[in-house]
Write an enzyme that holds these catalytic residues in place. Structure first.
Site, PDB file in Angstrom:
ATOM      1  N   ALA A  10       0.679  -1.062   0.005  1.00  0.00           N
ATOM      2  CA  ALA A  10       0.228  -0.096   0.117  1.00  0.00           C
ATOM      3  C   ALA A  10       1.216   1.233   0.482  1.00  0.00           C
ATOM      4  O   ALA A  10       0.851   2.174  -1.401  1.00  0.00           O
ATOM      5  CB  ALA A  10      -1.267   0.119   1.113  1.00  0.00           C
ATOM      6  N   GLY A  12       4.512   1.854  -0.388  1.00  0.00           N
ATOM      7  CA  GLY A  12       5.366   1.209  -1.159  1.00  0.00           C
ATOM      8  C   GLY A  12       4.412   1.897  -2.883  1.00  0.00           C
ATOM      9  O   GLY A  12       5.223   2.831  -3.627  1.00  0.00           O
ATOM     10  N   ALA A 133      -2.318   4.635   3.206  1.00  0.00           N
ATOM     11  CA  ALA A 133      -2.635   4.064   1.883  1.00  0.00           C
ATOM     12  C   ALA A 133      -3.135   2.873   2.329  1.00  0.00           C
ATOM     13  O   ALA A 133      -2.718   2.407   3.830  1.00  0.00           O
ATOM     14  CB  ALA A 133      -1.114   4.082   1.464  1.00  0.00           C
ATOM     15  N   LYS A 189       4.674  10.514  16.459  1.00  0.00           N
ATOM     16  CA  LYS A 189       3.214   9.392  15.673  1.00  0.00           C
ATOM     17  C   LYS A 189       3.082   7.944  15.733  1.00  0.00           C
ATOM     18  O   LYS A 189       2.015   7.574  16.107  1.00  0.00           O
ATOM     19  CB  LYS A 189       4.287   9.029  13.488  1.00  0.00           C
TER      20      LYS A 189
HETATM   21  P1  NAD Z   1       1.822  -3.527   3.003  1.00  0.00           P
HETATM   22  O1  NAD Z   1       1.841  -5.133   3.259  1.00  0.00           O
HETATM   23  O2  NAD Z   1       0.589  -3.436   2.124  1.00  0.00           O
HETATM   24  O3  NAD Z   1       2.984  -4.212   1.835  1.00  0.00           O
HETATM   25  C1  NAD Z   1       4.723  -3.670   2.466  1.00  0.00           C
HETATM   26  C2  NAD Z   1       4.512  -5.235   0.759  1.00  0.00           C
HETATM   27  O4  NAD Z   1       5.995  -5.369   1.356  1.00  0.00           O
HETATM   28  C3  NAD Z   1       3.799  -6.438   0.715  1.00  0.00           C
HETATM   29  O5  NAD Z   1       3.339  -6.190  -0.479  1.00  0.00           O
HETATM   30  C4  NAD Z   1       4.869  -7.588   0.739  1.00  0.00           C
HETATM   31  O6  NAD Z   1       4.727  -8.657  -0.004  1.00  0.00           O
HETATM   32  C5  NAD Z   1       6.042  -7.180   0.378  1.00  0.00           C
HETATM   33  N1  NAD Z   1       7.789  -7.686   1.693  1.00  0.00           N
HETATM   34  C6  NAD Z   1       7.302  -8.231   2.730  1.00  0.00           C
HETATM   35  N2  NAD Z   1       8.342  -8.514   2.773  1.00  0.00           N
HETATM   36  C7  NAD Z   1       8.884  -9.082   1.729  1.00  0.00           C
HETATM   37  C8  NAD Z   1      10.159  -9.479   1.191  1.00  0.00           C
HETATM   38  N3  NAD Z   1      11.163 -10.695   2.165  1.00  0.00           N
HETATM   39  N4  NAD Z   1      10.955  -9.634   0.213  1.00  0.00           N
HETATM   40  C9  NAD Z   1      10.349  -8.902  -0.805  1.00  0.00           C
HETATM   41  N5  NAD Z   1       8.881  -8.244  -0.790  1.00  0.00           N
HETATM   42  C10 NAD Z   1       8.085  -8.226   0.571  1.00  0.00           C
HETATM   43  O7  NAD Z   1       2.222  -2.865   4.190  1.00  0.00           O
HETATM   44  P2  NAD Z   1       1.993  -1.369   4.270  1.00  0.00           P
HETATM   45  O8  NAD Z   1       0.326  -0.935   4.880  1.00  0.00           O
HETATM   46  O9  NAD Z   1       2.511  -0.715   2.795  1.00  0.00           O
HETATM   47  O10 NAD Z   1       2.979  -0.672   5.162  1.00  0.00           O
HETATM   48  C11 NAD Z   1       4.217  -0.629   4.891  1.00  0.00           C
HETATM   49  C12 NAD Z   1       5.084   0.058   6.331  1.00  0.00           C
HETATM   50  O11 NAD Z   1       4.792   1.395   5.719  1.00  0.00           O
HETATM   51  C13 NAD Z   1       4.473  -0.074   7.601  1.00  0.00           C
HETATM   52  O12 NAD Z   1       5.582   0.315   9.014  1.00  0.00           O
HETATM   53  C14 NAD Z   1       3.309   0.206   7.767  1.00  0.00           C
HETATM   54  O13 NAD Z   1       3.008   0.873   9.181  1.00  0.00           O
HETATM   55  C15 NAD Z   1       3.531   2.022   7.485  1.00  0.00           C
HETATM   56  N6  NAD Z   1       2.270   2.692   7.370  1.00  0.00           N
HETATM   57  C16 NAD Z   1       1.652   2.725   6.455  1.00  0.00           C
HETATM   58  C17 NAD Z   1       0.070   3.479   6.613  1.00  0.00           C
HETATM   59  C18 NAD Z   1      -0.789   2.992   5.616  1.00  0.00           C
HETATM   60  O14 NAD Z   1      -1.388   3.622   6.015  1.00  0.00           O
HETATM   61  N7  NAD Z   1      -0.847   1.973   4.482  1.00  0.00           N
HETATM   62  C19 NAD Z   1       1.091   4.764   6.899  1.00  0.00           C
HETATM   63  C20 NAD Z   1       1.816   4.940   7.073  1.00  0.00           C
HETATM   64  C21 NAD Z   1       2.787   4.068   7.331  1.00  0.00           C
END
Ligand code: NAD
Length: 314
Positions: A10, A12, A133, A189
């Site tokens: 999300a 990324g 996201a 945060k």
């Molecule tokens: P997500 O689960 O949507 O994305 C993580 C991605 O990493 C997945 O697609 C997964 O397949 C990939 N991944 C994990 N380990 C892997 C590996 N060893 N090799 C290859 N790919 C790998 O998570 P997200 O929501 O994007 O969150 C990411 C970070 O951002 C977290 O720390 C989260 O707390 C932070 N964050 C998210 C939000 C939000 O609204 N989503 C807001 C602020 C901060």
């Protein structure tokens, strides 16, 4: 500048898409098979502020990129906290190059300790995201609202790259700031995550509902007190008054109160493990280290771990 986004979920996806749209050379790294397959076959489907777009951005499994000998100036780390170590192991030949910097933008506290096991401190940049996201499914994310990001280097060696990344992220519309006190914003945060994310998950409610029960107030104030004590012991600036204001603001129905936070989404909706060890669990661990009692954070950490067990979260 050649940039890789390690973790194309999300958040990324949000960062990679914004940078790609702004004309930067972006590569996604992810290991989720149906996600990679869908993006390769149909593009990355992004629902952004009510509109559907499809972005064609290269995406690779870690092993493919390592084998190809690809190099990057900056790798933006955006996995969940429990996945950070395995991602760094998988892309070690890429991130351990002397001229490659890694920018960690995960939620929570203490990630630099994990990263430093793989990468010298001189090549680490650290930041804090205030964007949101949502992952809809394989190859599909939903982006709403506005946000911000701040970052800095952990070692003087990284200053020029940190400042360049701020410029690039700002140009991509991600509201970036070069931080003079990144730990302050990270703790600020994380505190909100430690209160709202965890309580909404344990009680299975949205952020507004947490503000409707007076019985929660002492627990919330307890968490703030424990944060303040641990922050002081760690030499991190922390403003309790601002923390209380932030907590009250986040439960307002005319603000983000209707939101079910990410820990709730992870555990209750998607049955995934949470990032508790980098939130209340981190405060509990550092409290223990400094001889500071953290009863509220400890209890919440155990309750979330217990709920992960009961739900058999993966
Ligand atoms: P997500 O689960 O949507 O994305 C993580 C991605 O990493 C997945 O697609 C997964 O397949 C990939 N991944 C994990 N380990 C892997 C590996 N060893 N090799 C290859 N790919 C790998 O998570 P997200 O929501 O994007 O969150 C990411 C970070 O951002 C977290 O720390 C989260 O707390 C932070 N964050 C998210 C939000 C939000 O609204 N989503 C807001 C602020 C901060």
């Amino acid at each position: 500048m050649k940039i890789a986004v390690a973790g194309a979920g999300a958040m990324g996806g949000r960062f990679g898409y914004a940078l790609h749209q702004a004309g930067y050379d972006i590569t996604f790294i992810d290991r989720w098979e149906s996600h990679v397959r869908t993006i390769r076959a149909q593009g990355f489907r992004i629902h952004i502020n009510g509109e559907d777009v499809v972005a064609h951005i290269p995406i690779f499994y870690p092993e493919e990129l390592v084998q190809s000998g690809a190099t990057f100036d900056v790798v933006i780390l955006l996995t969940k906290s429990s996945q950070l170590d395995s991602m760094l192991r998988a892309i070690a030949p890429i991130v351990t190059r002397q001229d490659t910097y890694s920018l960690c933008l995960l939620n929570g506290i203490g990630h630099e300790k994990v990263i430093e096991q793989h990468i010298p401190r001189s090549n680490i940049l650290l930041g804090n995201i205030l964007w949101t996201a949502a992952l809809v499914g394989a190859g599909h994310i939903k982006l709403e609202n506005s946000g911000a990001v701040d970052l800095c280097e952990l070692h003087p060696n990284g200053k020029a790259t940190a400042q360049k990344m701020v410029e690039i992220l700002e140009h991509a519309g991600l509201n970036a700031t070069y931080s003079t006190d990144v730990y302050y914003t990270i703790y600020r945060k994380a505190l909100l995550n430690c209160i709202m994310n965890t309580l909404c998950t344990i009680l299975e409610c949205n952020m507004h509902t947490t503000g409707t029960s007076e019985h929660l107030r002492p627990i919330m104030m307890g968490i703030i007190g424990e944060f303040a004590a641990v922050a002081a012991a760690e030499g991190v600036r922390f403003d309790s008054k601002q923390a209380i204001e932030g907590m009250e603001l986040s439960s307002r129905l005319d603000g983000i109160g209707v939101h079910f936070p990410s820990t709730y989404q992870d555990l209750i909706v998607h049955n995934r493990l949470t990032e508790i060890d980098c939130l209340n669990g981190y405060i509990m661990e550092r409290g223990h280290h400094h001889g500071i009692a953290t009863p509220c954070c400890s209890m919440i950490t155990q309750l979330i771990r217990c709920k992960e067990d009961i739900l058999n979260a993966k």
